[in-house]
Write a protein that holds these residues in place. Structure first.
Motif, PDB file in Angstrom:
ATOM      1  N   SER A 197       0.796  -1.271   0.143  1.00  0.00           N
ATOM      2  CA  SER A 197      -0.054   0.216  -0.065  1.00  0.00           C
ATOM      3  C   SER A 197       0.796   1.150   0.043  1.00  0.00           C
ATOM      4  O   SER A 197       0.461   2.304  -0.680  1.00  0.00           O
ATOM      5  N   ASP A 198       1.967   1.450   0.682  1.00  0.00           N
ATOM      6  CA  ASP A 198       2.918   2.272   0.790  1.00  0.00           C
ATOM      7  C   ASP A 198       4.118   1.957   0.804  1.00  0.00           C
ATOM      8  O   ASP A 198       4.640   1.538   1.921  1.00  0.00           O
ATOM      9  N   PRO A 199       4.867   1.975  -0.476  1.00  0.00           N
ATOM     10  CA  PRO A 199       6.404   1.514  -0.441  1.00  0.00           C
ATOM     11  C   PRO A 199       7.318   1.837   0.576  1.00  0.00           C
ATOM     12  O   PRO A 199       8.432   1.533   0.928  1.00  0.00           O
ATOM     13  N   THR A 200       7.238   3.269   1.062  1.00  0.00           N
ATOM     14  CA  THR A 200       7.918   3.970   1.949  1.00  0.00           C
ATOM     15  C   THR A 200       7.745   3.782   3.286  1.00  0.00           C
ATOM     16  O   THR A 200       8.515   4.023   4.024  1.00  0.00           O
ATOM     17  N   ALA A 201       6.557   3.253   3.686  1.00  0.00           N
ATOM     18  CA  ALA A 201       6.093   2.621   4.959  1.00  0.00           C
ATOM     19  C   ALA A 201       7.103   1.881   5.435  1.00  0.00           C
ATOM     20  O   ALA A 201       7.922   1.079   4.777  1.00  0.00           O
ATOM     21  N   VAL A 202       6.865   1.561   6.741  1.00  0.00           N
ATOM     22  CA  VAL A 202       7.642   0.738   7.774  1.00  0.00           C
ATOM     23  C   VAL A 202       9.292   0.597   7.081  1.00  0.00           C
ATOM     24  O   VAL A 202       9.834  -0.714   7.181  1.00  0.00           O
ATOM     25  N   GLY A 203       9.710   1.616   6.817  1.00  0.00           N
ATOM     26  CA  GLY A 203      11.073   1.695   6.410  1.00  0.00           C
ATOM     27  C   GLY A 203      11.500   1.140   5.160  1.00  0.00           C
ATOM     28  O   GLY A 203      12.716   0.774   5.022  1.00  0.00           O
ATOM     29  N   GLY A 204      10.721   0.946   4.394  1.00  0.00           N
ATOM     30  CA  GLY A 204      10.845   0.449   2.992  1.00  0.00           C
ATOM     31  C   GLY A 204      10.996  -1.316   3.251  1.00  0.00           C
ATOM     32  O   GLY A 204      11.879  -1.710   2.473  1.00  0.00           O
ATOM     33  N   ALA A 205      10.718  -1.829   4.189  1.00  0.00           N
ATOM     34  CA  ALA A 205      10.947  -3.228   4.438  1.00  0.00           C
ATOM     35  C   ALA A 205      10.249  -4.237   3.556  1.00  0.00           C
ATOM     36  O   ALA A 205      10.712  -5.102   3.271  1.00  0.00           O
ATOM     37  N   PHE A 206       8.936  -3.557   2.819  1.00  0.00           N
ATOM     38  CA  PHE A 206       8.470  -4.451   1.999  1.00  0.00           C
ATOM     39  C   PHE A 206       8.599  -3.628   0.325  1.00  0.00           C
ATOM     40  O   PHE A 206       7.880  -2.667   0.334  1.00  0.00           O
ATOM     41  N   VAL A 207       9.018  -4.521  -0.404  1.00  0.00           N
ATOM     42  CA  VAL A 207       9.269  -4.007  -1.781  1.00  0.00           C
ATOM     43  C   VAL A 207       8.608  -5.044  -2.741  1.00  0.00           C
ATOM     44  O   VAL A 207       9.005  -6.151  -2.670  1.00  0.00           O
ATOM     45  N   ALA A 208       7.730  -4.612  -3.676  1.00  0.00           N
ATOM     46  CA  ALA A 208       6.957  -5.681  -4.338  1.00  0.00           C
ATOM     47  C   ALA A 208       8.052  -6.361  -5.330  1.00  0.00           C
ATOM     48  O   ALA A 208       8.863  -5.986  -5.802  1.00  0.00           O
ATOM     49  N   GLY A 209       7.925  -7.837  -5.072  1.00  0.00           N
ATOM     50  CA  GLY A 209       8.632  -8.414  -5.973  1.00  0.00           C
ATOM     51  C   GLY A 209      10.194  -8.848  -5.199  1.00  0.00           C
ATOM     52  O   GLY A 209      10.694 -10.062  -5.675  1.00  0.00           O
ATOM     53  N   ARG A 210      10.521  -8.219  -4.039  1.00  0.00           N
ATOM     54  CA  ARG A 210      11.620  -8.445  -3.369  1.00  0.00           C
ATOM     55  C   ARG A 210      11.309  -9.685  -2.140  1.00  0.00           C
ATOM     56  O   ARG A 210      10.506  -9.046  -1.218  1.00  0.00           O
ATOM     57  N   PRO A 211      11.729 -10.766  -2.188  1.00  0.00           N
ATOM     58  CA  PRO A 211      11.253 -11.950  -1.487  1.00  0.00           C
ATOM     59  C   PRO A 211      11.927 -11.842   0.013  1.00  0.00           C
ATOM     60  O   PRO A 211      13.142 -11.198   0.082  1.00  0.00           O
ATOM     61  N   ILE A 212      11.364 -11.962   0.996  1.00  0.00           N
ATOM     62  CA  ILE A 212      11.560 -11.967   2.424  1.00  0.00           C
ATOM     63  C   ILE A 212      11.810 -13.571   3.053  1.00  0.00           C
ATOM     64  O   ILE A 212      10.752 -14.233   2.862  1.00  0.00           O
ATOM     65  N   VAL A 213      12.858 -13.761   3.511  1.00  0.00           N
ATOM     66  CA  VAL A 213      13.112 -15.305   4.031  1.00  0.00           C
ATOM     67  C   VAL A 213      13.397 -15.248   5.393  1.00  0.00           C
ATOM     68  O   VAL A 213      14.233 -14.584   5.758  1.00  0.00           O
ATOM     69  N   VAL A 214      12.551 -15.911   6.079  1.00  0.00           N
ATOM     70  CA  VAL A 214      12.499 -16.127   7.369  1.00  0.00           C
ATOM     71  C   VAL A 214      12.634 -17.747   8.041  1.00  0.00           C
ATOM     72  O   VAL A 214      11.993 -18.410   7.173  1.00  0.00           O
ATOM     73  N   VAL A 215      12.913 -18.054   9.111  1.00  0.00           N
ATOM     74  CA  VAL A 215      12.667 -19.122   9.701  1.00  0.00           C
ATOM     75  C   VAL A 215      11.617 -18.931  10.441  1.00  0.00           C
ATOM     76  O   VAL A 215      11.525 -17.946  11.144  1.00  0.00           O
ATOM     77  N   ALA A 216      10.476 -19.944  10.330  1.00  0.00           N
ATOM     78  CA  ALA A 216       9.108 -19.857  10.919  1.00  0.00           C
ATOM     79  C   ALA A 216       8.805 -21.141  11.587  1.00  0.00           C
ATOM     80  O   ALA A 216       9.073 -22.191  11.126  1.00  0.00           O
ATOM     81  N   SER A 217       8.359 -20.732  12.915  1.00  0.00           N
ATOM     82  CA  SER A 217       8.280 -22.188  13.718  1.00  0.00           C
ATOM     83  C   SER A 217       6.911 -21.711  14.686  1.00  0.00           C
ATOM     84  O   SER A 217       6.867 -20.572  15.228  1.00  0.00           O
ATOM     85  N   ALA A 218       6.087 -22.563  14.743  1.00  0.00           N
ATOM     86  CA  ALA A 218       4.785 -22.447  15.517  1.00  0.00           C
ATOM     87  C   ALA A 218       4.605 -23.718  16.347  1.00  0.00           C
ATOM     88  O   ALA A 218       5.120 -24.768  15.887  1.00  0.00           O
TER      89      ALA A 218
END
Length: 166
Positions: A102-123
Motif C-alpha cells: 500500500s505504501d512502499p515507503t512505510a515501515v522503513g521500506g521493508a516491503f518491496v513488491a517482488g523482493r522476497p523476504i526469507v525467515v525461519v518460521a516456527s509455530a
C-alpha cells in the motif's frame, strides 16, 4: 488372618486407582501441555510491533496461508498499511514475496513488491516465531525477530481488539 485380608484389599484398591476415588484424591492438571498444532498457517497478531519495522502500530495482523499472505498494520492517526503476496515454505524456511504494497515507503521500506523476504518460521500452539535464516556453516543461534500470537487466542485473552470493534 483378617488383617492380612484387609491389607490385600487395600493394596488391590490402591493399585487400581480406587483409593484415589474412594478418598476423593484428584491429580492436579499438568503444568505443561503439548501444543495441539505446529502449523504456521492461520491468522496472527504481532506481539510487540515496536520491536519490529512496524514501530508505532496499534495492531499488526498476519493472515498466512500455504500460498499467500497479507499483513495489515493499523496506526493511530495514519492510514492502514497493507502488504500481500505469495508465500512458500521449504527446507525449514518461509519465503514471503510481496506483490502489493500500500505504501512502499512505510515501515522503513521493508516491503518491496517482488523482493522476497526469507525467515525461519516456527509455530507451536498459539505462538509463531519468525527469525532470520542462519548464515554460513555451523550452528548459529536462532534469535527471534518477531513473535506472533494466534489471533483468536489474543482476542480471547484481551491482548488484541477484535477486528469488528476497531
Amino acid at each position: 488372618m483378617r488383617k492380612v485380608a484387609v491389607l490385600i484389599a487395600l493394596v488391590a484398591i490402591a493399585g487400581c486407582g480406587g483409593l484415589k476415588k474412594t478418598f476423593g484424591i484428584k491429580d492436579a492438571p499438568p503444568a505443561h501441555s503439548e501444543p495441539k498444532t505446529t502449523s504456521i498457517y492461520g491468522d496472527w497478531i504481532l506481539a510487540n510491533p515496536d520491536s519490529t519495522a512496524f514501530a508505532g502500530a496499534r495492531t499488526v495482523e498476519l493472515a498466512l496461508h500455504p500460498s499467500s499472505f497479507t499483513i495489515t498494520a493499523m496506526y493511530p492517526g495514519r492510514p492502514t498499511f497493507t502488504v500481500s503476496g505469495g508465500a512458500a515454505e521449504g527446507e525449514g524456511l518461509l519465503t514471503l514475496t510481496p506483490s502489493t504494497v500500500s505504501d512502499p515507503t512505510a515501515v522503513g521500506g521493508a516491503f518491496v513488491a517482488g523482493r522476497p523476504i526469507v525467515v525461519v518460521a516456527s509455530a507451536a500452539g498459539s505462538s509463531l516465531v519468525f527469525a532470520p535464516p542462519p548464515h554460513g556453516q555451523g550452528t548459529a543461534a536462532i534469535v527471534p525477530s518477531s513473535i506472533w500470537h494466534k489471533k483468536s487466542m489474543a482476542e480471547a485473552a484481551g491482548v488484541a481488539v477484535p477486528a469488528k470493534t476497531q
